[in-house]
Motif scaffolding. Structure first.
Motif, PDB file in Angstrom:
ATOM      1  N   ILE A 228       0.816  -1.211   0.000  1.00 49.92           N
ATOM      2  CA  ILE A 228       0.000   0.000   0.000  1.00 49.92           C
ATOM      3  C   ILE A 228       0.849   1.260   0.000  1.00 49.92           C
ATOM      4  O   ILE A 228       0.541   2.237  -0.694  1.00 49.92           O
ATOM      5  CB  ILE A 228      -0.949   0.008   1.216  1.00 49.92           C
ATOM      6  N   ASP A 229       1.949   1.266   0.749  1.00 50.60           N
ATOM      7  CA  ASP A 229       2.755   2.483   0.908  1.00 50.60           C
ATOM      8  C   ASP A 229       3.251   3.084  -0.406  1.00 50.60           C
ATOM      9  O   ASP A 229       3.132   4.302  -0.614  1.00 50.60           O
ATOM     10  CB  ASP A 229       3.942   2.207   1.841  1.00 50.60           C
ATOM     11  N   PRO A 230       3.819   2.289  -1.342  1.00 50.71           N
ATOM     12  CA  PRO A 230       4.273   2.903  -2.606  1.00 50.71           C
ATOM     13  C   PRO A 230       3.148   3.530  -3.417  1.00 50.71           C
ATOM     14  O   PRO A 230       3.325   4.580  -4.033  1.00 50.71           O
ATOM     15  CB  PRO A 230       4.906   1.711  -3.362  1.00 50.71           C
ATOM     16  N   ILE A 231       1.970   2.889  -3.386  1.00 52.19           N
ATOM     17  CA  ILE A 231       0.827   3.440  -4.111  1.00 52.19           C
ATOM     18  C   ILE A 231       0.344   4.723  -3.438  1.00 52.19           C
ATOM     19  O   ILE A 231       0.074   5.736  -4.092  1.00 52.19           O
ATOM     20  CB  ILE A 231      -0.315   2.409  -4.174  1.00 52.19           C
ATOM     21  N   ALA A 232       0.250   4.689  -2.107  1.00 49.50           N
ATOM     22  CA  ALA A 232      -0.223   5.859  -1.364  1.00 49.50           C
ATOM     23  C   ALA A 232       0.739   7.030  -1.507  1.00 49.50           C
ATOM     24  O   ALA A 232       0.313   8.192  -1.501  1.00 49.50           O
ATOM     25  CB  ALA A 232      -0.406   5.503   0.109  1.00 49.50           C
ATOM     26  N   SER A 233       2.037   6.743  -1.636  1.00 55.57           N
ATOM     27  CA  SER A 233       3.018   7.825  -1.743  1.00 55.57           C
ATOM     28  C   SER A 233       2.827   8.650  -3.017  1.00 55.57           C
ATOM     29  O   SER A 233       3.115   9.850  -3.038  1.00 55.57           O
ATOM     30  CB  SER A 233       4.440   7.254  -1.703  1.00 55.57           C
ATOM     31  N   ILE A 234       2.325   8.006  -4.078  1.00 58.38           N
ATOM     32  CA  ILE A 234       2.061   8.728  -5.329  1.00 58.38           C
ATOM     33  C   ILE A 234       0.988   9.791  -5.095  1.00 58.38           C
ATOM     34  O   ILE A 234       1.142  10.955  -5.472  1.00 58.38           O
ATOM     35  CB  ILE A 234       1.628   7.754  -6.435  1.00 58.38           C
ATOM     36  N   PHE A 235      -0.125   9.379  -4.447  1.00 60.42           N
ATOM     37  CA  PHE A 235      -1.201  10.325  -4.173  1.00 60.42           C
ATOM     38  C   PHE A 235      -0.767  11.355  -3.127  1.00 60.42           C
ATOM     39  O   PHE A 235      -1.217  12.503  -3.156  1.00 60.42           O
ATOM     40  CB  PHE A 235      -2.444   9.569  -3.691  1.00 60.42           C
ATOM     41  N   HIS A 236       0.111  10.949  -2.228  1.00 59.11           N
ATOM     42  CA  HIS A 236       0.612  11.879  -1.221  1.00 59.11           C
ATOM     43  C   HIS A 236       1.369  13.029  -1.886  1.00 59.11           C
ATOM     44  O   HIS A 236       1.167  14.200  -1.541  1.00 59.11           O
ATOM     45  CB  HIS A 236       1.527  11.142  -0.246  1.00 59.11           C
ATOM     46  N   ARG A 237       2.210  12.698  -2.850  1.00 57.68           N
ATOM     47  CA  ARG A 237       2.957  13.743  -3.550  1.00 57.68           C
ATOM     48  C   ARG A 237       2.033  14.629  -4.378  1.00 57.68           C
ATOM     49  O   ARG A 237       2.249  15.836  -4.497  1.00 57.68           O
ATOM     50  CB  ARG A 237       4.018  13.107  -4.444  1.00 57.68           C
ATOM     51  N   MET A 238       0.971  14.024  -4.941  1.00 49.08           N
ATOM     52  CA  MET A 238       0.018  14.808  -5.724  1.00 49.08           C
ATOM     53  C   MET A 238      -0.733  15.796  -4.840  1.00 49.08           C
ATOM     54  O   MET A 238      -0.987  16.941  -5.226  1.00 49.08           O
ATOM     55  CB  MET A 238      -0.975  13.878  -6.433  1.00 49.08           C
ATOM     56  N   LEU A 239      -1.101  15.337  -3.624  1.00 45.15           N
ATOM     57  CA  LEU A 239      -1.962  16.150  -2.766  1.00 45.15           C
ATOM     58  C   LEU A 239      -1.198  17.184  -1.959  1.00 45.15           C
ATOM     59  O   LEU A 239      -1.718  18.272  -1.681  1.00 45.15           O
ATOM     60  CB  LEU A 239      -2.744  15.238  -1.808  1.00 45.15           C
ATOM     61  N   CYS A 240       0.022  16.893  -1.556  1.00 46.36           N
ATOM     62  CA  CYS A 240       0.708  17.825  -0.650  1.00 46.36           C
ATOM     63  C   CYS A 240       2.114  18.148  -1.085  1.00 46.36           C
ATOM     64  O   CYS A 240       2.907  18.601  -0.269  1.00 46.36           O
ATOM     65  CB  CYS A 240       0.706  17.285   0.782  1.00 46.36           C
ATOM     66  N   GLY A 241       2.432  17.927  -2.347  1.00 47.65           N
ATOM     67  CA  GLY A 241       3.763  18.294  -2.823  1.00 47.65           C
ATOM     68  C   GLY A 241       4.023  19.771  -2.644  1.00 47.65           C
ATOM     69  O   GLY A 241       5.075  20.196  -2.170  1.00 47.65           O
ATOM     70  N   ASN A 242       3.038  20.617  -3.016  1.00 50.69           N
ATOM     71  CA  ASN A 242       3.211  22.067  -2.891  1.00 50.69           C
ATOM     72  C   ASN A 242       3.271  22.512  -1.436  1.00 50.69           C
ATOM     73  O   ASN A 242       4.032  23.395  -1.071  1.00 50.69           O
ATOM     74  CB  ASN A 242       2.058  22.798  -3.593  1.00 50.69           C
ATOM     75  N   SER A 243       2.439  21.876  -0.605  1.00 51.78           N
ATOM     76  CA  SER A 243       2.429  22.282   0.796  1.00 51.78           C
ATOM     77  C   SER A 243       3.732  21.920   1.480  1.00 51.78           C
ATOM     78  O   SER A 243       4.208  22.636   2.355  1.00 51.78           O
ATOM     79  CB  SER A 243       1.249  21.632   1.528  1.00 51.78           C
ATOM     80  N   GLU A 244       4.333  20.787   1.075  1.00 50.89           N
ATOM     81  CA  GLU A 244       5.611  20.408   1.661  1.00 50.89           C
ATOM     82  C   GLU A 244       6.692  21.398   1.251  1.00 50.89           C
ATOM     83  O   GLU A 244       7.552  21.767   2.039  1.00 50.89           O
ATOM     84  CB  GLU A 244       5.987  18.990   1.236  1.00 50.89           C
ATOM     85  N   ALA A 245       6.651  21.819  -0.027  1.00 55.10           N
ATOM     86  CA  ALA A 245       7.636  22.797  -0.490  1.00 55.10           C
ATOM     87  C   ALA A 245       7.493  24.105   0.271  1.00 55.10           C
ATOM     88  O   ALA A 245       8.476  24.737   0.657  1.00 55.10           O
ATOM     89  CB  ALA A 245       7.466  23.036  -1.988  1.00 55.10           C
ATOM     90  N   SER A 246       6.224  24.495   0.508  1.00 51.88           N
ATOM     91  CA  SER A 246       5.976  25.729   1.263  1.00 51.88           C
ATOM     92  C   SER A 246       6.459  25.598   2.695  1.00 51.88           C
ATOM     93  O   SER A 246       7.031  26.525   3.269  1.00 51.88           O
ATOM     94  CB  SER A 246       4.485  26.064   1.238  1.00 51.88           C
ATOM     95  N   ALA A 247       6.245  24.427   3.271  1.00 47.13           N
ATOM     96  CA  ALA A 247       6.684  24.207   4.651  1.00 47.13           C
ATOM     97  C   ALA A 247       8.202  24.236   4.738  1.00 47.13           C
ATOM     98  O   ALA A 247       8.784  24.757   5.691  1.00 47.13           O
ATOM     99  CB  ALA A 247       6.144  22.874   5.165  1.00 47.13           C
ATOM    100  N   ASP A 248       8.886  23.648   3.730  1.00 45.62           N
ATOM    101  CA  ASP A 248      10.347  23.700   3.703  1.00 45.62           C
ATOM    102  C   ASP A 248      10.826  25.146   3.669  1.00 45.62           C
ATOM    103  O   ASP A 248      11.798  25.517   4.315  1.00 45.62           O
ATOM    104  CB  ASP A 248      10.882  22.960   2.470  1.00 45.62           C
ATOM    105  N   ALA A 249      10.144  25.980   2.873  1.00 49.36           N
ATOM    106  CA  ALA A 249      10.547  27.372   2.749  1.00 49.36           C
ATOM    107  C   ALA A 249      10.431  28.114   4.072  1.00 49.36           C
ATOM    108  O   ALA A 249      11.184  29.045   4.358  1.00 49.36           O
ATOM    109  CB  ALA A 249       9.693  28.080   1.690  1.00 49.36           C
ATOM    110  N   HIS A 250       9.470  27.677   4.913  1.00 47.18           N
ATOM    111  CA  HIS A 250       9.283  28.337   6.202  1.00 47.18           C
ATOM    112  C   HIS A 250      10.089  27.664   7.304  1.00 47.18           C
ATOM    113  O   HIS A 250      10.038  28.087   8.455  1.00 47.18           O
ATOM    114  CB  HIS A 250       7.796  28.339   6.594  1.00 47.18           C
ATOM    115  N   GLY A 251      10.770  26.580   6.951  1.00 46.43           N
ATOM    116  CA  GLY A 251      11.629  25.935   7.931  1.00 46.43           C
ATOM    117  C   GLY A 251      10.936  24.947   8.827  1.00 46.43           C
ATOM    118  O   GLY A 251      11.477  24.582   9.868  1.00 46.43           O
TER     119      GLY A 251
END
Length: 304
Positions: A228-251
């Protein structure tokens, strides 16, 4: 004479009571005016002109057992969830999950019609609060995952999985499964999507719950998680890829993982608050029940 279990039926919030009145009122309306089902329930062939049924369908119970289960589920689960989330967030959760679930059920019905060419998928009236109840179970899984239910002898984190497993198993023996199974599945999934990625928390600087204990694979047994994890990781990147990048920018994150002392601590505190609130509520109910039992015994002695 008061029953010792009377305390169980107390402590319901005003919001939950109000929503319960809406569920009961909706059921009474469709019983007194059967033609109202065509305008209030989700009928895929009529959704385009009657778009409001994507919202109203979730609050219409067509059967007696449906309104009883939905009302009790709302009152009891709302008694735990609303104090933790707040009334505004609790109401928002209900509205969002109900609407998204209805949209998914509508799309599924249209797809099934084009695949099977069976018109019953287009004209079957679909309604009920059970999609939101399924989302509530996901909320309980998030807040008090390790709380053991004495009646079922299982931990709360397995409630959504157990509910779906039983519903799918029953669907093989009941022809009416199309009226409830998609709603339960999408209600569970939309509830997880909302809590995992969208819910805003005033005490945190991010949306959702990135804790690994709330990952999608935790709905499945251990031996299935490597699949399940590899399949779920695809949707995870689709749903929160931008939010993770934004969070990285804020530290707030480092390489997509929460920094030590941020998300895990917040998630742990939330679970502790949930467990403490549940324990306090159960203790209060037991105390109230004990007091009423003592009063009834004293009254009985006086009468003798």
């Amino acid at each position: 004479m008061s029953s010792p279990g009377t305390g169980i039926f107390s402590g319901f919030t005003k919001l939950c009571k109000g929503l319960a009145v809406i569920l009961i009122g909706g059921h009474i309306v469709v019983q007194l005016i059967p033609s109202s089902v065509a305008y209030l329930a989700l009928i895929p062939a009529r959704t385009i002109p009657f778009g409001w049924n994507l919202i109203t369908a979730g609050y219409i119970e067509q059967s007696v057992h449906g309104v009883v289960v939905s009302t009790l589920g709302l009152l009891f689960m709302g008694k735990l969830l609303e104090p933790m989330w707040g009334s505004k967030e609790f109401l928002k959760f209900i509205f969002v999950i109900n609407f998204l679930t209805s949209v998914c059920v509508f799309i599924t019905a249209i797809a099934l019609y084009y695949v099977t060419r069976q018109e019953n998928y287009l004209y079957m009236p679909l309604s009920g609060f059970h999609g939101v109840l399924a989302g509530f179970l996901v909320g309980i899984k998030q807040i008090v995952p390790d709380q053991e239910l004495s009646l079922l002898k299982i931990k709360a984190k397995w409630l959504p999985s157990l509910m779906l497993f039983l519903s799918i198993a029953i669907s093989f023996f009941t022809p009416e499964s199309a009226t409830y199974l998609p709603t339960l599945i999408f209600g569970t999934y939309m509830g997880w999507i909302y809590l995992r990625y969208l819910q805003r928390k005033p005490e945190a600087k991010h949306k959702g719950d990135p804790n690994e204990d709330f990952a999608f694979s935790t709905f499945f047994p251990e031996f299935l998680r490597p699949i399940i994890d590899p399949i779920a990781s695809i949707f995870h990147r689709m749903l929160c890829g931008n939010s993770e990048a934004s969070a990285d920018a804020h530290g707030y994150t480092l390489g997509g993982a929460p920094l030590p002392g941020s998300d895990p601590i917040e998630a742990s505190r939330r679970r502790e608050r949930g467990a403490r609130a549940l324990e306090e509520r159960l203790a209060a109910e037991k105390l109230a029940a004990g007091q009423k039992s003592e009063e009834s015994q004293i009254d009985g002695a006086d009468n003798v």
